[in-house]
Design an enzyme around this catalytic site. Structure first.
Site, PDB file in Angstrom:
ATOM      1  N   ASP A 194       0.622  -1.004  -0.127  1.00 36.53           N
ATOM      2  CA  ASP A 194      -0.241  -0.399  -0.288  1.00 36.53           C
ATOM      3  C   ASP A 194       0.776   1.573  -0.078  1.00 36.53           C
ATOM      4  O   ASP A 194       0.487   2.921  -0.186  1.00 36.53           O
ATOM      5  CB  ASP A 194      -0.739   0.054   1.761  1.00 36.53           C
ATOM      6  CG  ASP A 194      -2.039  -0.889   1.071  1.00 36.53           C
ATOM      7  OD1 ASP A 194      -2.507  -1.701   0.052  1.00 36.53           O
ATOM      8  OD2 ASP A 194      -2.830  -1.181   1.923  1.00 36.53           O
TER       9      ASP A 194
ATOM     10  N   ASP B 193     -17.262  35.389 -34.514  1.00 34.28           N
ATOM     11  CA  ASP B 193     -16.298  34.090 -34.120  1.00 34.28           C
ATOM     12  C   ASP B 193     -17.019  33.710 -33.474  1.00 34.28           C
ATOM     13  O   ASP B 193     -16.850  31.950 -33.951  1.00 34.28           O
ATOM     14  CB  ASP B 193     -14.665  34.145 -33.152  1.00 34.28           C
ATOM     15  CG  ASP B 193     -13.847  35.164 -34.791  1.00 34.28           C
ATOM     16  OD1 ASP B 193     -14.361  35.380 -35.834  1.00 34.28           O
ATOM     17  OD2 ASP B 193     -13.615  35.450 -34.139  1.00 34.28           O
TER      18      ASP B 193
ATOM     19  N   GLY C 247      -8.746  21.741 -33.912  1.00 31.35           N
ATOM     20  CA  GLY C 247      -8.852  20.954 -34.674  1.00 31.35           C
ATOM     21  C   GLY C 247      -8.866  20.794 -35.873  1.00 31.35           C
ATOM     22  O   GLY C 247      -8.835  19.566 -36.922  1.00 31.35           O
ATOM     23  N   LEU C 248      -9.453  21.934 -36.399  1.00 29.84           N
ATOM     24  CA  LEU C 248      -9.576  22.966 -37.568  1.00 29.84           C
ATOM     25  C   LEU C 248      -8.394  22.140 -37.850  1.00 29.84           C
ATOM     26  O   LEU C 248      -7.609  20.954 -39.370  1.00 29.84           O
ATOM     27  CB  LEU C 248     -10.139  23.426 -37.941  1.00 29.84           C
ATOM     28  CG  LEU C 248     -11.072  23.708 -37.805  1.00 29.84           C
ATOM     29  CD1 LEU C 248     -11.524  25.515 -38.005  1.00 29.84           C
ATOM     30  CD2 LEU C 248     -12.341  23.632 -38.349  1.00 29.84           C
TER      31      LEU C 248
END
Length: 513
Positions: A36, A274, A409-410
C-alpha cells in the site's frame, strides 16, 4: 471490489493522505501492508511535490500475520512521534489492514502520546477517496477547533483544498484576491498549508468559503452548527457563478459586492461573430459533481454549447447532478465504471468531451477532442504556471482550455484530409523538393463489395466499406459523428447492409433537404 485497470477514486485512506499531505505539522500513521505504499507516487510523481507525504506505514508482511500486528502498529506510532515531532497525529488502517481488525484508533488512545491523536474510521469497502478526505478533515476540525471571539476585521476561512486536487493551489490565490477586493481577509486556508495550530483558530473567522463540497462539506456543516459560521453554497467556477458568489459573500458579510472584471476575457468572445463557430456544439461532461455542475452551466449559458450528456463518479453528489440533468432534459450517468462512460460517449457521439484523465483517453480512442475539467488528472494538469479554475482568471483559463481543442482540431483535420493527396502524402518527400520526389506508385484500388439489394423490411446491421470510411474522414471532426449517425440511419431504414461512398452522399443529400 472488482479488478479494473482504472479507478476514478482510490480507497478512503488515499483521501486521508490528501488531507495530511496538504497540511503541515500533521503526521499520518497508516496500518498497512507493504504494497500500500504505492500512494506516495501520486504526490511525488503526478503532483510533482518536493517532499514525500507525511505518512508512516506499518508495512506488515505475510509472515507478520502469524504474530502480533498490533504491537507492530504501536511501535510504528511511537517511532513516528519520536522522529517527526508533529503537532498532531491521525491514525487509521488501509483497506487491506482493515480486514485484520487491529483497531489503530483504540490502541493509540492507550499509549499516552502527549499530542492530539485523531482516530479515523474509514469504511474501505463501502466508501471511497472523496469520502475519506471529507471525513478526515471533519475529524481534525471537530477535535481541534473551538468557539472563540471573532476577528475585528471581517475574515473568512477557505476550506476544502487538498493535495492532489485539481488546480486547488491556484484557486486559493484567485479567491484570496477576489475577497481582498471586497475588504475581506482570509483567516485560515484548510486543509491546504494549514497546521493543527491554524485549525485551532479556525473559529475566529466570520464565515467559511466552501471551495469543494466533496472534501469539506461535512466540516462546513459542523462549523455552522457548533461555531456559528455560515458557509457559502456557490462554487465560483465560471463568469455567472463568480458573480453569484460575490453577491452571496456580500450578503453574508454585510459588505458591498465588488468584482473587478477588467481581466475577464470570456464574455467579449461570446459576443463576437467568431463565437458562432462554437454555438450548438454537442458536449458530454463527466467528473466529480462540483466541477460537472459548474461546467454544465458554463457550457450552456456562457459558451453556447449543447449539453447532450453529463454524469459524475462520486455517488455523494448524485442527487444534485441528477437534478441538474433533469433541468437539461437528459439522464445523468452516475457510475465509477469507465467502461460505462465510454459506452455512453460512443452512443451519444458528442463533438467534445469535458471530463477527467480517463475521458481524455476515451476521446483519443474515439477521435473526439477532450478538455479536462476535473480530477483525477495526470501530471500535465498540475502546471507550474498560474492556472486556476475559479474566479475571473479561472474563467479565462477555462475558455482557453475548452476552445483550443475545437479550434486547433481544424488544423489537424486539414492535415488528415490531405494526407493522401498526391503532393502531400507521406512518401512524397518535402514539398520544396517536389520536382525531385519519386513518383508515387498507384495503389491498387480496393475491391468493393457488391451493394446489397435495398430492402423495405426491418432495419439491418450496416457495415462501412473501406472507401466510405476514408471519405468519412474527410468530413470535419466536429460534424463527423453526426454524419456517421445520419448515414447509418439512412442505410438502415432502406435495408442497405454495406455503406459505400454513394450511400454516404445519398444520405447527405437526403438530410440536406
Amino acid at each position: 471490489m472488482k479488478l479494473t485497470v482504472w479507478t476514478y477514486e482510490g480507497p478512503p485512506h488515499v483521501g486521508a493522505m490528501r488531507v495530511a499531505t496538504g497540511m503541515k505539522g500533521l503526521h499520518y500513521v497508516l496500518h498497512a501492508p507493504q504494497g500500500d505504499t504505492y500512494a506516495d507516487l501520486l504526490f511525488t510523481m503526478i503532483e510533482r511535490r518536493d517532499h514525500r507525504p507525511p505518512v508512516t506505514y506499518t508495512t506488515f508482511q505475510a509472515r507478520d500475520l502469524g504474530s502480533d500486528t498490533a504491537d507492530l502498529f504501536k511501535q510504528t506510532l511511537q517511532d513516528a512521534y519520536d522522529r517527526f515531532q508533529p503537532e498532531a497525529l491521525i491514525v487509521g488502517a488501509s483497506c487491506t489492514a482493515e480486514l485484520i481488525q487491529d483497531d489503530p484508533g483504540g490502541m493509540s488512545e492507550t499509549m499516552g502520546i502527549p499530542i492530539p491523536v485523531i482516530p479515523l474510521e474509514l469504511p474501505s469497502y463501502q466508501r471511497k477517496e472523496n469520502f475519506g478526505a471529507d471525513e478526515t478533515f471533519f475529524q481534525i476540525v471537530r477535535t481541534l477547533a473551538k468557539p472563540m471571539a471573532r476577528t475585528k476585521q471581517i475574515t473568512c476561512n477557505l476550506i476544502g483544498p487538498t493535495a492532489l486536487g485539481f488546480r486547488h493551489r491556484d484557486d486559493i490565490t484567485e479567491l484570496t484576491g477576489l475577497l481582498s477586493d471586497m475588504g475581506i481577509s482570509v483567516n485560515v486556508v484548510a486543509p491546504m498549508d494549514a497546521t493543527p495550530t491554524d485549525i485551532a483558530r479556525i473559529g475566529a473567522a466570520h464565515f467559511n468559503v466552501l471551495m469543494y463540497p466533496e472534501t469539506a462539506e461535512t466540516a462546513a456543516r459542523w462549523m455552522e452548527r457548533e461555531l456559528g459560521q455560515p458557509y457559502t453554497k456557490t462554487v465560483p467556477i465560471g463568469v455567472g457563478a463568480t458573480r453569484d458568489f460575490i453577491a452571496e459573500v456580500a450578503q453574508i458579510a454585510g459588505v458591498a459586492p465588488y468584482l473587478d472584471d477588467s481581466r475577464l476575457r470570456l464574455p467579449w468572445y461570446s459576443r463576437s461573430v467568431d463565437s458562432t463557430y462554437l454555438t450548438g456544439k454537442r458536449v458530454f461532461l463527466f467528473g466529480d459533481g462540483t466541477h460537472v455542475i459548474a461546467a454544465a452551466r458554463i457550457a450552456r449559458d456562457e459558451m453556447g454549447f449543447e449539453v447532450v450528456g453529463l454524469g459524475c463518479y462520486n455517488r455523494e453528489m448524485a442527487r444534485p447532478v441528477r437534478a441538474l440533468a433533469r433541468d437539461f432534459g437528459i439522464e445523468a450517468l452516475i457510475t465509477d465504471d469507465y467502461l460505462e462512460v465510454e459506452s455512453r460517449i460512443e452512443a451519444l457521439q458528442p463533438e467534445m468531451i469535458l471530463g477527467t484523465q480517463m475521458e481524455r483517453h476515451i476521446g483519443k480512442r474515439l477521435g473526439i477532442p477532450c478538455a479536462v475539467i476535473s480530477a483525477p488528472v495526470h501530471v500535465q494538469d498540475f502546471p507550474a504556471r498560474y492556472s486556476p479554475q475559479m474566479g475571473v482568471e479561472g474563467a479565462n483559463v477555462i475558455f482557453d482550455t475548452w476552445v483550443h481543442p475545437l479550434v486547433m482540431g481544424l488544423e489537424e483535420h486539414l492535415l488528415h484530409m490531405f494526407r493522401d493527396d498526391f503532393e502531400f502524402h507521406d512518401a512524397a518527400g518535402p514539398s520544396h523538393h517536389g520536382g525531385h520526389s519519386p513518383k508515387p506508385q498507384a495503389a491498387e484500388p480496393a475491391p468493393q463489395a457488391a451493394p446489397q439489394p435495398e430492402n423495405t423490411g426491418t432495419s439491418v446491421e450496416v457495415v462501412w466499406l473501406a472507401d466510405a470510411e476514408r471519405e468519412l474522414k474527410k468530413i470535419p471532426f466536429f460534424v463527423r459523428g453526426k454524419a456517421r449517425r445520419n448515414t447509418e440511419t439512412f442505410a438502415s431504414e432502406r435495408g442497405v447492409g454495406e455503406i459505400s461512398v454513394d450511400t454516404l452522399y445519398e444520405a447527405k443529400a437526403h438530410y440536406a433537404r
